[in-house]
Design an enzyme around this catalytic site. Structure first.
Site, PDB file in Angstrom:
ATOM      1  N   TRP A 168       0.842  -1.209  -0.097  1.00 56.20           N
ATOM      2  CA  TRP A 168      -0.062  -0.010   0.022  1.00 56.20           C
ATOM      3  C   TRP A 168       0.945   1.207  -0.178  1.00 56.20           C
ATOM      4  CZ3 TRP A 168      -4.699  -0.833   4.136  1.00 56.20           C
ATOM      5  CH2 TRP A 168      -5.261  -1.914   3.741  1.00 56.20           C
ATOM      6  N   ARG A 172       1.200   9.958  -6.773  1.00 57.41           N
ATOM      7  CA  ARG A 172       0.366  10.835  -7.282  1.00 57.41           C
ATOM      8  C   ARG A 172      -0.308  10.202  -8.567  1.00 57.41           C
ATOM      9  NH1 ARG A 172       5.261  14.889  -9.059  1.00 57.41           N
ATOM     10  NH2 ARG A 172       5.088  14.514 -11.318  1.00 57.41           N
ATOM     11  N   ALA A 221       0.936   4.269   4.491  1.00 56.23           N
ATOM     12  CA  ALA A 221       1.177   4.240   2.904  1.00 56.23           C
ATOM     13  C   ALA A 221       2.131   4.942   2.631  1.00 56.23           C
ATOM     14  CB  ALA A 221      -0.383   4.352   1.986  1.00 56.23           C
ATOM     15  N   GLU A 231       2.304  -3.622   4.324  1.00 57.31           N
ATOM     16  CA  GLU A 231       1.813  -2.158   5.219  1.00 57.31           C
ATOM     17  C   GLU A 231       0.552  -2.573   5.776  1.00 57.31           C
ATOM     18  OE1 GLU A 231       2.999  -1.885   1.917  1.00 57.31           O
ATOM     19  OE2 GLU A 231       4.690  -0.489   2.452  1.00 57.31           O
ATOM     20  N   GLU A 280       5.575  20.530  -6.604  1.00 56.54           N
ATOM     21  CA  GLU A 280       5.980  19.242  -5.770  1.00 56.54           C
ATOM     22  C   GLU A 280       6.682  19.404  -4.254  1.00 56.54           C
ATOM     23  OE1 GLU A 280       8.288  16.073  -8.040  1.00 56.54           O
ATOM     24  OE2 GLU A 280       7.683  17.134 -10.005  1.00 56.54           O
TER      25      GLU A 280
HETATM   26  C1  LIG Z   1       1.462  13.258   0.175  1.00 58.06           C
HETATM   27  C2  LIG Z   1       2.183  12.525  -0.294  1.00 58.06           C
HETATM   28  C3  LIG Z   1       2.727  12.296  -1.763  1.00 58.06           C
HETATM   29  C4  LIG Z   1       3.586  11.228  -2.307  1.00 58.06           C
HETATM   30  N1  LIG Z   1       3.772  11.337  -3.612  1.00 58.06           N
HETATM   31  C5  LIG Z   1       4.596  10.228  -3.999  1.00 58.06           C
HETATM   32  C6  LIG Z   1       4.712  10.186  -5.449  1.00 58.06           C
HETATM   33  O1  LIG Z   1       4.076  10.897  -6.242  1.00 58.06           O
HETATM   34  N2  LIG Z   1       5.605   9.289  -5.863  1.00 58.06           N
HETATM   35  C7  LIG Z   1       6.461   8.586  -5.015  1.00 58.06           C
HETATM   36  O2  LIG Z   1       7.197   7.623  -5.461  1.00 58.06           O
HETATM   37  N3  LIG Z   1       6.158   8.647  -3.694  1.00 58.06           N
HETATM   38  C8  LIG Z   1       5.097   9.649  -3.205  1.00 58.06           C
HETATM   39  N4  LIG Z   1       5.293   9.605  -1.853  1.00 58.06           N
HETATM   40  C9  LIG Z   1       6.120   8.902  -1.127  1.00 58.06           C
HETATM   41  C10 LIG Z   1       5.650   7.615  -0.946  1.00 58.06           C
HETATM   42  O3  LIG Z   1       4.476   7.362  -0.763  1.00 58.06           O
HETATM   43  C11 LIG Z   1       6.757   7.008  -0.032  1.00 58.06           C
HETATM   44  O4  LIG Z   1       7.916   6.909  -0.302  1.00 58.06           O
HETATM   45  C12 LIG Z   1       6.331   5.332   0.373  1.00 58.06           C
HETATM   46  O5  LIG Z   1       7.223   4.792   1.260  1.00 58.06           O
HETATM   47  C13 LIG Z   1       6.185   4.409  -0.946  1.00 58.06           C
HETATM   48  O6  LIG Z   1       5.794   2.994  -0.542  1.00 58.06           O
HETATM   49  P1  LIG Z   1       6.624   2.008  -0.578  1.00 58.06           P
HETATM   50  O7  LIG Z   1       7.732   2.341   0.353  1.00 58.06           O
HETATM   51  O8  LIG Z   1       6.107   0.783  -0.209  1.00 58.06           O
HETATM   52  O9  LIG Z   1       7.254   1.870  -2.021  1.00 58.06           O
HETATM   53  C14 LIG Z   1       4.325  10.612  -1.306  1.00 58.06           C
HETATM   54  C15 LIG Z   1       4.072  10.462   0.037  1.00 58.06           C
HETATM   55  C16 LIG Z   1       3.143  11.429   0.691  1.00 58.06           C
HETATM   56  C17 LIG Z   1       2.872  11.425   2.117  1.00 58.06           C
HETATM   57 MN   LIG Z   2       6.247  -0.808   1.242  1.00 60.84          MN
END
Ligand SMILES: Cc1cc2nc3c(=O)[nH]c(=O)nc-3n(C[C@H](O)[C@H](O)[C@H](O)COP(=O)(O)O)c2cc1C
Ligand SMILES: [Mn+2]
Length: 498
Positions: A168, A172, A221, A231, A280
């Site tokens: 999870w 964006r 998430a 998650e 961003e």
């Molecule tokens: C508001 C918000 C927006 C985010 N947008 C993105 C995004 O567009 N692309 C991305 O790779 N991570 C984005 N992130 C960060 C990821 O959610 C974060 O790195 C998370 O650990 C990804 O999940 P994973 O570790 O399971 O891959 C965002 C986080 C937040 C709180």
């Molecule tokens: Mn993860």
């Protein structure tokens, strides 16, 4: 009612905010094109109550938008209250308590979700020709954005082909049209890794996207838990009870039963579309978008009068700092402590736009370490930059634990007075790092490295268990008895404030 209920359900969370006076019901008509976003931007920057837009000019009648779901509050005693409520923690929660709560759940046994037969999210279901995401109140967030973003505070749900890893993650998502979405799928993020596993089998990735899920689920998430950690089980451990999930229309993926909106379909193997630009997390709006993978929508479920939560990214503090930064801090602390390093706190200062992490070093234990600052920094770099969380944040500042790293003025003071220009700014150009960092050159981005550094704010004496100098301040420069007497007589001197 226990605050945990607010962590489990968005509508309960909003009722609690409303009760506290930290929610504004915006009942006049507001446009989804720029107006709601500009209002939300001002809310972050002025640290005002979260706006719930109840009457939007376009889109399905009754559909609503929530802005600044984890924005900061103006009252210094309750700055973190809205963020803390995501975890069911009280209004006066401080960063250390947040980090310790999040960290403790990493060491606890996962509590997997329970499947229920029916959920509120199934109140309305669109499939086939009914699907038209443009009917939802999808905002244009900044004037120069390349499209409207339905996903800024929602999370992707994917599962590895062997069914052992549920991911999870917040990412964006921009509308291409009523049935097609696009967004970044970075190969080092878990959605990118799982997509690669499906692609290897020649298949698109079965996918769902959850909007308005339990606040704790959204926060997690946005947390870089290690590879292969699911998650949903971690969220159960964090809350001390399992989440309730339903099986999505596709028959395999599980999504929160009480989500506001669930979009589902496939993340394609080869289809791409122009995505962005978007204002961003680092505070900049680039002027060009990029080709990114397409998500094909096969079904949409939503509650009556659904609420779409929105993060209007840009200058801090917004959710990329309050949520992402906080979750990264806890994860980094875990990684460093698990490696046996003498650190007692980590904090991504929100003001640094998730581009630096400050690490508090336990100086009493530092004297036991072999070597000098450079050796120590190299050890920290190997653990930090090679962890799934540290990889995301390119600068790390090492300071002694006489500094409260959650207070930006103390961090600035340490940076200015303790780091020697010749040997304390240590670049790690060979260690891979996150491609979205704004100062990277195009060569850095194509090499996937070049932006990482450690700034050492530990004095050489601290490696021998000593301090170069004591602090000149009210707290440190006077006898305790004098300080107590002065505080008792404060009003007598003529001061009205504490
Ligand atoms: C508001 C918000 C927006 C985010 N947008 C993105 C995004 O567009 N692309 C991305 O790779 N991570 C984005 N992130 C960060 C990821 O959610 C974060 O790195 C998370 O650990 C990804 O999940 P994973 O570790 O399971 O891959 C965002 C986080 C937040 C709180
Ligand atoms: Mn993860």
């Amino acid at each position: 009612m226990s605050l945990i209920e607010s962590a489990l359900d968005l509508r309960t969370f909003l009722d609690e905010l409303r009760r506290r006076g930290d929610l504004i019901d915006v009942n006049c008509e507001v446009e989804t094109r720029l107006e709601l976003a500009a209002i939300t931007r001002r809310v972050y920057e002025q640290r005002l109550s979260a706006p719930l837009f109840n009457h939007l000019k376009e889109g399905l009648p009754g559909a609503r938008v929530l802005g600044a779901p984890a924005g900061m509050l103006r009252d210094p005693a309750k700055e973190y209250a809205r963020l803390a409520l995501h975890f069911g923690l009280p209004e006066h929660t401080r960063p250390a308590e947040l980090i310790m709560t999040i960290r403790a759940a990493m060491m606890a046994t996962p509590v997997p979700p329970v499947r229920v037969a029916k959920g509120a999210v199934q109140e309305n279901i669109w499939s086939g020709d009914d699907i038209d995401l443009t009917r939802l109140p999808v905002p244009l967030l900044h004037e120069k954005d390349g499209g409207r973003y339905i996903g800024t505070y929602g999370f992707h749900v994917v599962q590895s082909p062997d069914g052992r890893w549920d991911s999870w993650s917040i990412g964006r998502l921009m509308l291409v049209n009523g049935k097609k979405l696009t967004g970044p799928v970075i190969p080092t993020q878990h959605i990118g890794m799982i997509r690669a596993m499906w692609a290897k089998e020649g298949k698109p990735t079965p996918w769902a996207f959850v909007l308005g899920g339990p606040p704790a689920a959204v926060a997690v998430a946005g947390m870089p838990l290690p590879d292969f950690v699911s998650e949903p089980g971690y969220i159960g451990a964090l809350l001390g009870q399992p989440l309730e999930v339903i099986t999505a229309q596709n028959g395999t993926l599980q999504v929160p039963a009480n989500a506001e909106i669930v979009i589902e379909g496939e993340l394609s193997i080869n289809d791409t579309a122009q995505e962005g630009p978007m204002g961003e997390y680092h505070g900049y709006q680039h002027n060009k978008g990029k080709m990114q993978p397409v998500f094909h929508v096969k079904a949409v479920m939503f509650r009556n009068n659904p609420i779409l939560p929105v993060c209007v990214a840009g200058l801090p503090p917004e959710e990329n700092h309050t949520i992402w930064g906080t979750m990264i801090s806890a994860q980094v602390l875990d990684a460093l402590q698990n490696a046996g390093l003498p650190v007692d706190m980590a904090w991504c200062s929100y003001e640094a736009a998730t581009c630096w992490t400050v690490v508090s070093v336990d100086v009493a234990k530092l004297a036991d370490e072999d070597g000098d600052a450079r050796t120590f920094a190299n050890r920290v770099a190997e653990v930090y930059f090679r962890s799934h969380a540290g990889y995301l944040v390119p600068k790390l500042i090492l300071v002694g634990n006489d500094i409260d790293i959650t207070r930006i003025e103390e961090v600035v003071w340490a940076l200015a007075t303790r780091a020697h220009p010749q040997h304390d700014f240590i670049a790690y150009p060979q260690i891979p790092g996150f491609p979205m960092v704004p100062y990277l050159t195009s060569e850095d981005i194509s090499r996937g490295k070049g932006g990482n550094m450690i700034i050492n704010c530990l004095f050489p004496e601290q490696f021998a268990g000593k301090m170069r100098a004591t602090t000149a301040s009210f707290a440190h420069s006077y006898p305790e008895s004098l300080k107590t007497r002065i505080l008792e007589r404060w009003r007598e001197y003529g001061f009205i404030d504490q």
